[in-house]
Motif scaffolding. Structure first.
Motif, mmCIF file in Angstrom:
data_model
loop_
_atom_site.group_PDB
_atom_site.id
_atom_site.type_symbol
_atom_site.label_atom_id
_atom_site.label_comp_id
_atom_site.label_asym_id
_atom_site.label_seq_id
_atom_site.Cartn_x
_atom_site.Cartn_y
_atom_site.Cartn_z
ATOM 1 N N TYR A 65 67.911 24.017 63.768
ATOM 2 C CA TYR A 65 68.152 24.008 65.211
ATOM 3 C C TYR A 65 69.272 23.040 65.581
ATOM 4 C CZ TYR A 65 63.737 26.568 65.782
ATOM 5 O OH TYR A 65 62.737 27.505 65.743
ATOM 6 N N TRP A 66 69.470 22.029 64.761
ATOM 7 C CA TRP A 66 70.483 21.009 64.993
ATOM 8 C C TRP A 66 71.904 21.528 64.807
ATOM 9 C CZ3 TRP A 66 73.021 20.920 60.466
ATOM 10 C CH2 TRP A 66 72.292 21.320 59.328
ATOM 11 N N ALA A 67 72.062 22.714 64.254
ATOM 12 C CA ALA A 67 73.388 23.250 63.963
ATOM 13 C C ALA A 67 73.960 24.056 65.118
ATOM 14 C CB ALA A 67 73.339 24.113 62.702
ATOM 15 N N SER A 68 73.260 24.087 66.240
ATOM 16 C CA SER A 68 73.707 24.801 67.437
ATOM 17 C C SER A 68 73.607 23.868 68.645
ATOM 18 C CB SER A 68 72.840 26.044 67.691
ATOM 19 O OG SER A 68 72.864 26.916 66.584
ATOM 20 N N ALA A 69 74.441 24.114 69.639
ATOM 21 C CA ALA A 69 74.365 23.371 70.899
ATOM 22 C C ALA A 69 73.518 24.184 71.867
ATOM 23 C CB ALA A 69 75.766 23.138 71.464
ATOM 24 N N TRP A 70 72.251 23.819 71.981
ATOM 25 C CA TRP A 70 71.315 24.584 72.797
ATOM 26 C C TRP A 70 71.695 24.487 74.281
ATOM 27 C CZ3 TRP A 70 65.641 25.353 71.245
ATOM 28 C CH2 TRP A 70 65.554 25.595 69.876
ATOM 29 N N PRO A 71 71.431 25.549 75.041
ATOM 30 C CA PRO A 71 71.842 25.552 76.450
ATOM 31 C C PRO A 71 71.205 24.453 77.290
ATOM 32 C CG PRO A 71 70.510 27.494 75.915
ATOM 33 C CD PRO A 71 70.882 26.861 74.633
ATOM 34 N N GLY A 72 69.935 24.137 77.038
ATOM 35 C CA GLY A 72 69.302 23.056 77.793
ATOM 36 C C GLY A 72 69.965 21.721 77.546
ATOM 37 N N GLY A 73 70.346 21.468 76.296
ATOM 38 C CA GLY A 73 71.058 20.245 75.963
ATOM 39 C C GLY A 73 72.439 20.217 76.595
ATOM 40 N N GLN A 74 73.097 21.368 76.648
ATOM 41 C CA GLN A 74 74.402 21.440 77.300
ATOM 42 C C GLN A 74 74.284 21.112 78.788
ATOM 43 O OE1 GLN A 74 77.180 24.603 76.263
ATOM 44 N NE2 GLN A 74 75.802 25.268 74.626
ATOM 45 N N ALA A 75 73.243 21.626 79.429
ATOM 46 C CA ALA A 75 73.050 21.353 80.856
ATOM 47 C C ALA A 75 72.811 19.868 81.101
ATOM 48 C CB ALA A 75 71.877 22.175 81.391
ATOM 49 N N LEU A 76 71.962 19.246 80.281
ATOM 50 C CA LEU A 76 71.708 17.814 80.434
ATOM 51 C C LEU A 76 72.978 17.003 80.213
ATOM 52 C CD1 LEU A 76 68.284 17.364 78.613
ATOM 53 C CD2 LEU A 76 68.736 16.943 81.034
ATOM 54 N N ALA A 77 73.727 17.348 79.178
ATOM 55 C CA ALA A 77 74.957 16.623 78.888
ATOM 56 C C ALA A 77 75.947 16.740 80.039
ATOM 57 C CB ALA A 77 75.576 17.142 77.588
ATOM 58 N N ARG A 78 76.111 17.941 80.559
ATOM 59 C CA ARG A 78 77.019 18.144 81.686
ATOM 60 C C ARG A 78 76.576 17.320 82.891
ATOM 61 N NH1 ARG A 78 81.444 18.891 81.064
ATOM 62 N NH2 ARG A 78 81.511 17.011 82.343
ATOM 63 N N TYR A 79 75.271 17.288 83.127
ATOM 64 C CA TYR A 79 74.741 16.588 84.297
ATOM 65 C C TYR A 79 74.967 15.084 84.198
ATOM 66 C CZ TYR A 79 71.517 15.205 88.001
ATOM 67 O OH TYR A 79 70.980 14.658 89.141
ATOM 68 N N VAL A 80 74.678 14.486 83.062
ATOM 69 C CA VAL A 80 74.822 13.030 82.969
ATOM 70 C C VAL A 80 76.294 12.622 82.938
ATOM 71 C CG1 VAL A 80 72.571 12.744 81.878
ATOM 72 C CG2 VAL A 80 74.608 12.920 80.441
ATOM 73 N N LEU A 81 77.161 13.458 82.396
ATOM 74 C CA LEU A 81 78.584 13.138 82.424
ATOM 75 C C LEU A 81 79.151 13.252 83.836
ATOM 76 C CD1 LEU A 81 79.766 14.835 79.120
ATOM 77 C CD2 LEU A 81 79.756 12.389 79.604
ATOM 78 N N ASP A 82 78.639 14.204 84.594
ATOM 79 C CA ASP A 82 79.097 14.362 85.982
ATOM 80 C C ASP A 82 78.432 13.368 86.927
ATOM 81 O OD1 ASP A 82 80.694 16.450 85.174
ATOM 82 O OD2 ASP A 82 79.333 18.031 85.875
ATOM 83 N N ASN A 83 77.304 12.807 86.507
ATOM 84 C CA ASN A 83 76.548 11.868 87.342
ATOM 85 C C ASN A 83 76.189 10.637 86.512
ATOM 86 O OD1 ASN A 83 75.821 13.721 89.874
ATOM 87 N ND2 ASN A 83 75.491 14.933 88.020
ATOM 88 N N PRO A 84 77.175 9.840 86.118
ATOM 89 C CA PRO A 84 76.918 8.732 85.194
ATOM 90 C C PRO A 84 75.931 7.702 85.713
ATOM 91 C CG PRO A 84 79.132 8.576 86.131
ATOM 92 C CD PRO A 84 78.602 9.934 86.482
ATOM 93 N N ASP A 85 75.768 7.614 87.036
ATOM 94 C CA ASP A 85 74.800 6.657 87.589
ATOM 95 C C ASP A 85 73.379 6.963 87.136
ATOM 96 O OD1 ASP A 85 75.449 8.959 89.407
ATOM 97 O OD2 ASP A 85 73.665 8.244 90.453
ATOM 98 N N VAL A 86 73.135 8.185 86.690
ATOM 99 C CA VAL A 86 71.808 8.572 86.217
ATOM 100 C C VAL A 86 71.412 7.788 84.968
ATOM 101 C CG1 VAL A 86 70.493 10.503 85.231
ATOM 102 C CG2 VAL A 86 71.917 10.866 87.247
ATOM 103 N N VAL A 87 72.403 7.419 84.156
ATOM 104 C CA VAL A 87 72.110 6.760 82.877
ATOM 105 C C VAL A 87 72.692 5.362 82.750
ATOM 106 C CG1 VAL A 87 71.960 8.985 81.673
ATOM 107 C CG2 VAL A 87 74.129 7.742 81.694
ATOM 108 N N THR A 88 73.646 4.998 83.582
ATOM 109 C CA THR A 88 74.356 3.731 83.408
ATOM 110 C C THR A 88 73.399 2.542 83.363
ATOM 111 O OG1 THR A 88 76.319 4.582 84.525
ATOM 112 C CG2 THR A 88 76.111 2.193 84.361
ATOM 113 N N GLY A 89 73.506 1.771 82.292
ATOM 114 C CA GLY A 89 72.710 0.568 82.131
ATOM 115 C C GLY A 89 71.271 0.785 81.719
#
Length: 231
Positions: A65-89
């Motif tokens: 499963y690690w050899a593919s970029a799953w859609p749910g993971g893509q959505a989370l990644a897009r969200y935190v990159l677009d909203n860095p305050d969600v994870v900062t610190g």
């Protein structure tokens, strides 16, 4: 047939080093189409890659499963990159991380610490490779964490964790325990059959054609959801 190596990292590094020879049974370091800020070692064809691993091991192996970029993971990644305050610190845990996509995005967005969990030793190995490729420090956390509550982290990211009934039945109680002790819980999901939608609030929806290795189909929508606390 050759025996499966006892060192997944060495095995993957050897396979990646030979990727220039071409063919579908290869891992390559590529940009994630929906999240081009991140590069991952992904299979050209996950099914062919799986067959190669089994042929070399001479045994039945779990799906990579690690050899593919799953859609749910893509959505989370897009969200935190677009909203860095969600994870900062914050101290972040990417649960059932697979390739480590969400973990890497959290690191790029400014998380204080990032841990990526998976039960597959090959996933942990590729997470380390992917983190280094993106210049991010990610702690690989092996083993089954689902009887706990994610102690020590402020934010739990979980992509595509409701695709199978048995997993979903263990996953939701873990996420509820994490939320009950004060952690924020975000889930990335493209509409899996076992998602308890009534327990989540949709924070963002992304449209676009993304390959779904689990369903062997193209999907057109990916959601980022936040777990609601029970009254």
């Amino acid at each position: 047939m050759t025996r499966r190596t006892a060192d997944p990292l060495a095995d993957l590094e050897r396979k990646v080093a030979g990727a220039e020879s071409g063919g579908l049974d290869r891992l390559r370091l590529v940009e994630v189409p929906f999240v081009p800020e991140v590069r991952l070692h992904l299979a050209e064809d996950a099914i062919v890659w799986w067959a190669r691993m089994e042929a070399e091991a001479g045994a039945v192996l779990p799906p990579p499963y690690w050899a593919s970029a799953w859609p749910g993971g893509q959505a989370l990644a897009r969200y935190v990159l677009d909203n860095p305050d969600v994870v900062t610190g914050l101290r972040v845990l990417d649960l059932a991380a697979g390739s480590g996509l969400a973990a890497i995005a959290a690191g790029l967005a400014g998380a204080a610490t990032v841990a990526a969990n998976d039960i597959d030793p090959y996933a942990l190995a590729v997470i380390g490779m992917n983190a280094r490729a993106n210049g991010i420090q990610v702690r690989q956390a092996g083993g089954d964490l689902l009887d706990g509550d994610g102690t020590g982290v402020d934010l739990v990211l979980a992509g595509d964790v409701f695709y199978r009934r048995g997993l979903a039945q263990r996953m939701l109680p873990f996420l509820e325990r994490a939320a009950a002790r004060g952690a924020r819980v975000l889930v990335g999901d493209p509409g899996r059959a076992y998602l308890p939608a009534d327990r989540f609030q949709v924070l963002a929806s992304y449209e676009g054609s993304v390959s779904d290795e689990v369903a062997n189909a193209e999907i057109s929508r990916m959601d980022v959801l936040q777990l609601r606390l029970r009254d």
